[in-house]
Motif scaffolding. Sequence first.
Motif, PDB file in Angstrom:
ATOM      1  N   HIS A 113       0.836  -1.175   0.080  1.00  0.00           N
ATOM      2  CA  HIS A 113      -0.103   0.026  -0.110  1.00  0.00           C
ATOM      3  C   HIS A 113       0.708   1.217  -0.050  1.00  0.00           C
ATOM      4  O   HIS A 113       0.977   2.136   0.703  1.00  0.00           O
ATOM      5  N   PRO A 114       1.818   1.402  -1.157  1.00  0.00           N
ATOM      6  CA  PRO A 114       2.527   2.499  -0.967  1.00  0.00           C
ATOM      7  C   PRO A 114       2.167   3.676  -0.887  1.00  0.00           C
ATOM      8  O   PRO A 114       2.737   4.782  -0.666  1.00  0.00           O
ATOM      9  N   GLN A 115       1.060   4.194  -1.502  1.00  0.00           N
ATOM     10  CA  GLN A 115       0.468   5.553  -1.664  1.00  0.00           C
ATOM     11  C   GLN A 115      -0.649   5.691  -0.662  1.00  0.00           C
ATOM     12  O   GLN A 115      -1.246   6.775  -0.292  1.00  0.00           O
ATOM     13  N   THR A 116      -1.139   4.776   0.160  1.00  0.00           N
ATOM     14  CA  THR A 116      -2.494   4.920   1.141  1.00  0.00           C
ATOM     15  C   THR A 116      -2.042   5.727   2.565  1.00  0.00           C
ATOM     16  O   THR A 116      -1.087   5.383   2.897  1.00  0.00           O
ATOM     17  N   GLU A 117      -2.824   6.544   2.681  1.00  0.00           N
ATOM     18  CA  GLU A 117      -2.737   7.448   3.865  1.00  0.00           C
ATOM     19  C   GLU A 117      -3.878   6.832   4.909  1.00  0.00           C
ATOM     20  O   GLU A 117      -4.873   6.967   4.815  1.00  0.00           O
ATOM     21  N   PHE A 118      -3.115   6.114   5.840  1.00  0.00           N
ATOM     22  CA  PHE A 118      -3.984   5.505   6.920  1.00  0.00           C
ATOM     23  C   PHE A 118      -4.360   6.497   8.132  1.00  0.00           C
ATOM     24  O   PHE A 118      -3.541   6.481   8.850  1.00  0.00           O
ATOM     25  N   ILE A 119      -5.474   6.930   8.166  1.00  0.00           N
ATOM     26  CA  ILE A 119      -5.648   8.147   9.131  1.00  0.00           C
ATOM     27  C   ILE A 119      -7.343   8.312   9.017  1.00  0.00           C
ATOM     28  O   ILE A 119      -7.996   8.370   8.181  1.00  0.00           O
ATOM     29  N   ASN A 120      -7.710   8.369  10.187  1.00  0.00           N
ATOM     30  CA  ASN A 120      -9.168   8.408  10.317  1.00  0.00           C
ATOM     31  C   ASN A 120      -9.839   9.916  10.099  1.00  0.00           C
ATOM     32  O   ASN A 120      -8.819  10.858  10.699  1.00  0.00           O
ATOM     33  N   LEU A 121     -10.794  10.066   9.207  1.00  0.00           N
ATOM     34  CA  LEU A 121     -11.205  11.304   8.740  1.00  0.00           C
ATOM     35  C   LEU A 121     -12.513  11.386   8.691  1.00  0.00           C
ATOM     36  O   LEU A 121     -13.349  10.561   8.224  1.00  0.00           O
ATOM     37  N   VAL A 122     -13.264  12.442   9.345  1.00  0.00           N
ATOM     38  CA  VAL A 122     -14.716  12.670   9.362  1.00  0.00           C
ATOM     39  C   VAL A 122     -14.904  14.203   9.169  1.00  0.00           C
ATOM     40  O   VAL A 122     -14.014  14.921   9.829  1.00  0.00           O
ATOM     41  N   GLN A 123     -15.697  14.602   8.526  1.00  0.00           N
ATOM     42  CA  GLN A 123     -15.754  16.151   8.351  1.00  0.00           C
ATOM     43  C   GLN A 123     -16.662  16.722   9.627  1.00  0.00           C
ATOM     44  O   GLN A 123     -17.558  16.035   9.950  1.00  0.00           O
ATOM     45  N   ILE A 124     -15.965  17.737  10.404  1.00  0.00           N
ATOM     46  CA  ILE A 124     -16.940  18.266  11.505  1.00  0.00           C
ATOM     47  C   ILE A 124     -17.897  19.340  11.014  1.00  0.00           C
ATOM     48  O   ILE A 124     -17.586  20.065  10.227  1.00  0.00           O
ATOM     49  N   PRO A 125     -19.021  19.318  11.427  1.00  0.00           N
ATOM     50  CA  PRO A 125     -19.367  18.461  12.923  1.00  0.00           C
ATOM     51  C   PRO A 125     -19.957  17.009  12.389  1.00  0.00           C
ATOM     52  O   PRO A 125     -20.616  16.836  11.234  1.00  0.00           O
ATOM     53  N   SER A 126     -19.758  16.024  13.288  1.00  0.00           N
ATOM     54  CA  SER A 126     -20.099  14.711  13.188  1.00  0.00           C
ATOM     55  C   SER A 126     -20.526  14.130  14.461  1.00  0.00           C
ATOM     56  O   SER A 126     -19.666  13.885  15.134  1.00  0.00           O
ATOM     57  N   VAL A 127     -21.854  13.996  14.634  1.00  0.00           N
ATOM     58  CA  VAL A 127     -22.182  13.600  16.067  1.00  0.00           C
ATOM     59  C   VAL A 127     -21.974  12.065  16.111  1.00  0.00           C
ATOM     60  O   VAL A 127     -21.521  11.585  17.164  1.00  0.00           O
ATOM     61  N   LYS A 128     -21.888  11.292  15.227  1.00  0.00           N
ATOM     62  CA  LYS A 128     -21.894   9.815  15.080  1.00  0.00           C
ATOM     63  C   LYS A 128     -20.486   9.643  15.783  1.00  0.00           C
ATOM     64  O   LYS A 128     -19.931   8.649  16.367  1.00  0.00           O
ATOM     65  N   ALA A 129     -19.360  10.591  15.149  1.00  0.00           N
ATOM     66  CA  ALA A 129     -18.008  10.404  15.500  1.00  0.00           C
ATOM     67  C   ALA A 129     -17.627  10.946  16.524  1.00  0.00           C
ATOM     68  O   ALA A 129     -16.499  11.157  17.045  1.00  0.00           O
ATOM     69  N   ASN A 130     -18.592  11.817  17.458  1.00  0.00           N
ATOM     70  CA  ASN A 130     -18.326  12.536  18.580  1.00  0.00           C
ATOM     71  C   ASN A 130     -17.300  13.710  18.232  1.00  0.00           C
ATOM     72  O   ASN A 130     -16.533  14.061  19.049  1.00  0.00           O
ATOM     73  N   LYS A 131     -17.476  14.313  17.200  1.00  0.00           N
ATOM     74  CA  LYS A 131     -16.556  15.217  16.713  1.00  0.00           C
ATOM     75  C   LYS A 131     -17.343  16.476  16.033  1.00  0.00           C
ATOM     76  O   LYS A 131     -17.859  16.998  15.329  1.00  0.00           O
ATOM     77  N   LYS A 173     -11.984  23.162   5.109  1.00  0.00           N
ATOM     78  CA  LYS A 173     -12.880  22.327   5.940  1.00  0.00           C
ATOM     79  C   LYS A 173     -12.400  21.705   6.989  1.00  0.00           C
ATOM     80  O   LYS A 173     -11.500  20.911   6.875  1.00  0.00           O
ATOM     81  N   PRO A 174     -12.911  21.665   8.426  1.00  0.00           N
ATOM     82  CA  PRO A 174     -12.355  20.995   9.164  1.00  0.00           C
ATOM     83  C   PRO A 174     -12.780  19.707   9.359  1.00  0.00           C
ATOM     84  O   PRO A 174     -13.986  19.259   9.007  1.00  0.00           O
ATOM     85  N   PHE A 175     -11.819  18.737   9.846  1.00  0.00           N
ATOM     86  CA  PHE A 175     -11.856  17.552   9.863  1.00  0.00           C
ATOM     87  C   PHE A 175     -11.327  17.077  11.196  1.00  0.00           C
ATOM     88  O   PHE A 175     -10.502  17.628  11.807  1.00  0.00           O
ATOM     89  N   GLY A 176     -12.077  15.961  11.720  1.00  0.00           N
ATOM     90  CA  GLY A 176     -11.456  15.275  12.999  1.00  0.00           C
ATOM     91  C   GLY A 176     -11.128  13.831  12.530  1.00  0.00           C
ATOM     92  O   GLY A 176     -11.710  13.224  11.569  1.00  0.00           O
ATOM     93  N   GLY A 177     -10.552  13.273  13.661  1.00  0.00           N
ATOM     94  CA  GLY A 177     -10.277  11.721  13.544  1.00  0.00           C
ATOM     95  C   GLY A 177      -9.627  11.220  14.859  1.00  0.00           C
ATOM     96  O   GLY A 177     -10.036  11.904  16.031  1.00  0.00           O
ATOM     97  N   SER A 178      -8.977  10.184  14.733  1.00  0.00           N
ATOM     98  CA  SER A 178      -8.171   9.826  15.976  1.00  0.00           C
ATOM     99  C   SER A 178      -6.687  10.140  16.043  1.00  0.00           C
ATOM    100  O   SER A 178      -6.184  10.673  14.879  1.00  0.00           O
ATOM    101  N   SER A 179      -6.065  10.126  17.092  1.00  0.00           N
ATOM    102  CA  SER A 179      -4.712  10.324  17.148  1.00  0.00           C
ATOM    103  C   SER A 179      -3.718   9.685  16.194  1.00  0.00           C
ATOM    104  O   SER A 179      -2.658  10.243  15.863  1.00  0.00           O
TER     105      SER A 179
END
Length: 295
Positions: A113-131, A173-179
């Motif tokens: 997976h040489p080009q894949t960026e593994f990072i959690n992303l969801v656009q804020i606001p997202s109630v389901k993601a608690n962001k 655009k604001p995004f949130g995710g995990s650390s």
Amino acid sequence: MKTAYLIAAHTAPDHVRRLVESLRHPDAAVFLHIDAKSDQTPFQSLTELGVRFCEGANRVKVYWGDYSQLDATFGLMRTALAAPERFDRLVLISGADLPVRSASHLARFFASHPQTEFINLVQIPSVKANKTEDRLTDRWFRPGLAGKIQRRLVRLGLLPKTRDYRPAFGDLKPFGGSSWWALTRACSEFVLAQIAARPALVSYIKGTACADETLIQTLVGNSRFAKHVARALTFTRWRPGASNPDVLGPDDMRALMQQPEHLDDSVYGQGPILFARKFDAATSAQAAKLLETAA
């Protein structure tokens, strides 16, 4: 493909040693940031395993929920990118993690997976993601005198409790995710360049809670790298209303080794699990032992 594992730790040197041992591979290296509030001496023996430490300006005092968590992350990134050898991928994990696959499996996975960026992303606001949007609007009072003064001013009604984040974000655009994430070298270099190029954004984000879950995510989510994003590779189990994730044990490790996949109904989507958190000194020895049989 060479991988740099970036570990942020502050305690449990015996567990961190198990983590480092589980990651050892000819095409991998480990970089370690020890919270400057903690004594680094118990970790120094890890140099025998090839671990490289963040030192000088790249080692900082870290406080929960504070931008200092990102300072530590950026210190790790800079240290790895400045290394004599070229690392193609940077993988950020915590000192309480363990992989759920062998080091050779991890190497094969990242090579495929040489080009894949593994990072959690969801656009804020997202109630389901608690962001929710208050992550960006509510003031966070940083440790130290300045934070105490701001807190006092808010209580006296002399400083508004909330702020408008849009001027600082500009066209982003604001995004949130995990650390925790696994980014390519190109994306990592892009993030550090953007941090330097956007002082207004960084200044604003320093006054928000859990900046480690918004700043890098926002930069990646608005970049050319977004089209290559897949969900992050770390499993964490949260119970409803809990302020900390569950401590995992050997039974959890067995289950994850047998079925290392995130569920379809996750807000971040389906995807493989390569790491799990968190383990502690009481649970990690048996869990790490299971990895010795992993292919």
